[in-house]
Write a protein that holds these residues in place. Sequence first.
Motif, PDB file in Angstrom:
ATOM      1  N   GLN A 117      -9.736  14.493  11.676  1.00 54.90           N
ATOM      2  CA  GLN A 117     -10.123  14.942  10.345  1.00 54.90           C
ATOM      3  C   GLN A 117     -11.230  14.058   9.768  1.00 54.90           C
ATOM      4  O   GLN A 117     -12.167  14.536   9.138  1.00 54.90           O
ATOM      5  N   SER A 165     -14.361  14.989  11.440  1.00 49.83           N
ATOM      6  CA  SER A 165     -14.845  16.243  10.879  1.00 49.83           C
ATOM      7  C   SER A 165     -15.434  16.021   9.495  1.00 49.83           C
ATOM      8  O   SER A 165     -16.494  16.566   9.154  1.00 49.83           O
ATOM      9  N   MET A 166     -14.710  15.203   8.686  1.00 45.77           N
ATOM     10  CA  MET A 166     -15.228  14.902   7.351  1.00 45.77           C
ATOM     11  C   MET A 166     -16.549  14.153   7.440  1.00 45.77           C
ATOM     12  O   MET A 166     -17.457  14.385   6.630  1.00 45.77           O
ATOM     13  N   GLN A 167     -16.647  13.225   8.427  1.00 47.72           N
ATOM     14  CA  GLN A 167     -17.910  12.504   8.590  1.00 47.72           C
ATOM     15  C   GLN A 167     -19.044  13.471   8.928  1.00 47.72           C
ATOM     16  O   GLN A 167     -20.152  13.354   8.403  1.00 47.72           O
ATOM     17  N   SER A 168     -18.738  14.455   9.835  1.00 46.43           N
ATOM     18  CA  SER A 168     -19.755  15.455  10.180  1.00 46.43           C
ATOM     19  C   SER A 168     -20.134  16.278   8.953  1.00 46.43           C
ATOM     20  O   SER A 168     -21.321  16.536   8.691  1.00 46.43           O
ATOM     21  N   GLU A 169     -19.073  16.691   8.192  1.00 42.70           N
ATOM     22  CA  GLU A 169     -19.350  17.482   6.992  1.00 42.70           C
ATOM     23  C   GLU A 169     -20.136  16.675   5.973  1.00 42.70           C
ATOM     24  O   GLU A 169     -21.054  17.183   5.341  1.00 42.70           O
ATOM     25  N   MET A 170     -19.748  15.389   5.845  1.00 44.58           N
ATOM     26  CA  MET A 170     -20.480  14.541   4.901  1.00 44.58           C
ATOM     27  C   MET A 170     -21.921  14.353   5.351  1.00 44.58           C
ATOM     28  O   MET A 170     -22.843  14.356   4.529  1.00 44.58           O
ATOM     29  N   ALA A 219     -23.632  16.479   7.158  1.00 42.97           N
ATOM     30  CA  ALA A 219     -24.331  17.732   6.874  1.00 42.97           C
ATOM     31  C   ALA A 219     -24.612  17.868   5.381  1.00 42.97           C
ATOM     32  O   ALA A 219     -25.695  18.310   4.970  1.00 42.97           O
ATOM     33  N   ALA A 220     -23.583  17.494   4.557  1.00 46.08           N
ATOM     34  CA  ALA A 220     -23.773  17.574   3.101  1.00 46.08           C
ATOM     35  C   ALA A 220     -24.878  16.633   2.639  1.00 46.08           C
ATOM     36  O   ALA A 220     -25.698  16.985   1.791  1.00 46.08           O
TER      37      ALA A 220
END
Length: 449
Positions: free
Chosen positions: A146, A149-154, A156-157
């Motif tokens: 998670q 995934s959050m690091q990837s989302e962050m 991307a964000a």
Amino acid sequence: MIRLLMVLTVGVALAYGAGPALAQPAPVVPQTGIEPVDTLGNEVNTAVQNAPTTAQGLANTIVPGSGDAAKALVDIAASADPVGAVVGAVLGGLESKLLEVVLEHGKLKERVTTLEADNTKRAVDLQHARALVDQQATQIATLTQQVQSMQSEMAAALGAMEQQAGSLQARIAELERTKGTITAPFKVLDSSGFPMVLIDENGATFSIVGGGSTNIALKQGSHPQIYLGDQASGVSIEAGETNRISIVSGDSAVFELKQDAGQGVMMTATTTEGSVELGSGPGLVGIMVKKGDQPAAGLGTFDGRGIALRVFAASGMVVGAMGENPGAPGTGIAYVGNGTQNAAALAVAQDGSGIVHAFATDGTVGSGLIGGDRMVAAYNAAGNAVVTIGKSENSEGGNVTARDPAGDGIFRAGYNSAVTGGDACVYRAKRQNVFCLGIGAPGMGIGTF
């Protein structure tokens, strides 16, 4: 002595059970992988392995080095030596000590049992702990996933935010560059929501509540145009190859002023009665008045003709005109007719005098007034004067002359300045003489006039 042997035997039996005195196998404590539990198991094994397996060992345990002494006492007792009585007391004390050792060994064994139970419980706890560790490891793996995934989302964000920040910076720079500029299309509304101003790619429209608007057409590829009014009527101003100002009523222009590079300038005012045209161009230089669709009067050019004041019949034919005489440039001429031919003309002779002509039906001059000669003349079809009435060339009196077809005089009557009276003479070409009527005497006399 027997008692001593019994005690020793009972002690050994209590310690190790019946049978030969053999070394006890050490309990096997399972290794858990947890250091405190494994250490406890090792201590249990060490205690069991160090437990005494013989009486001699037990004695050695009680009193270091007493194993040999105990053996000597036993041997003395077996020999029925009176010394044994002396040693009895000592052995009695030893028996008491031995009982304590046996009891202590029992306690030790209970301790071992307790430790084994604790070890088993801890093994179970260890299994629970291991299951908990596995569960936590699974949770940690899930959390790690998670987090990744959050690091990837962050990431991307953050990338999107950086892109948005770049876009905002570019937009701010553009706003700074275009400060005070408004990009079409847009509209301006009043407090009731009515569109007062509308600007788009076709131009601008300014409107008022209840009707009426001003349109400024600025469409790409078309000429600029301004229109003021409503659906019934208005004023239009157009610029381009043809510059035009129009007053419109319905679908018709009641007034139009236009300028075209090839057609010049033309102003037209139109009503239901007719129109008035004022122009300066190839088609018209001057003013034209029309009754309905037909010309009624005009001052200027017409159908390629020169500038003149013209009056038109209902048929549109010219019935009267006045302008420069094309046959005598610099002089004027006025004429009337029926639209197909001239009937009378007033012109200027080369010497500047006036001429009035009345035309016959064949278009030739029938009669005329010649101002320069102070004469009235009648002309034949050949254009020669056949009768003239005018001032005498010999005096200030007048005469009447009849002429032959070539225009030569054959009869003259008029004032004779020599006799201060009148004479009448006839010319006979064959006799080459002139016969005059004498005044105051019978017969004919010769005279001049």
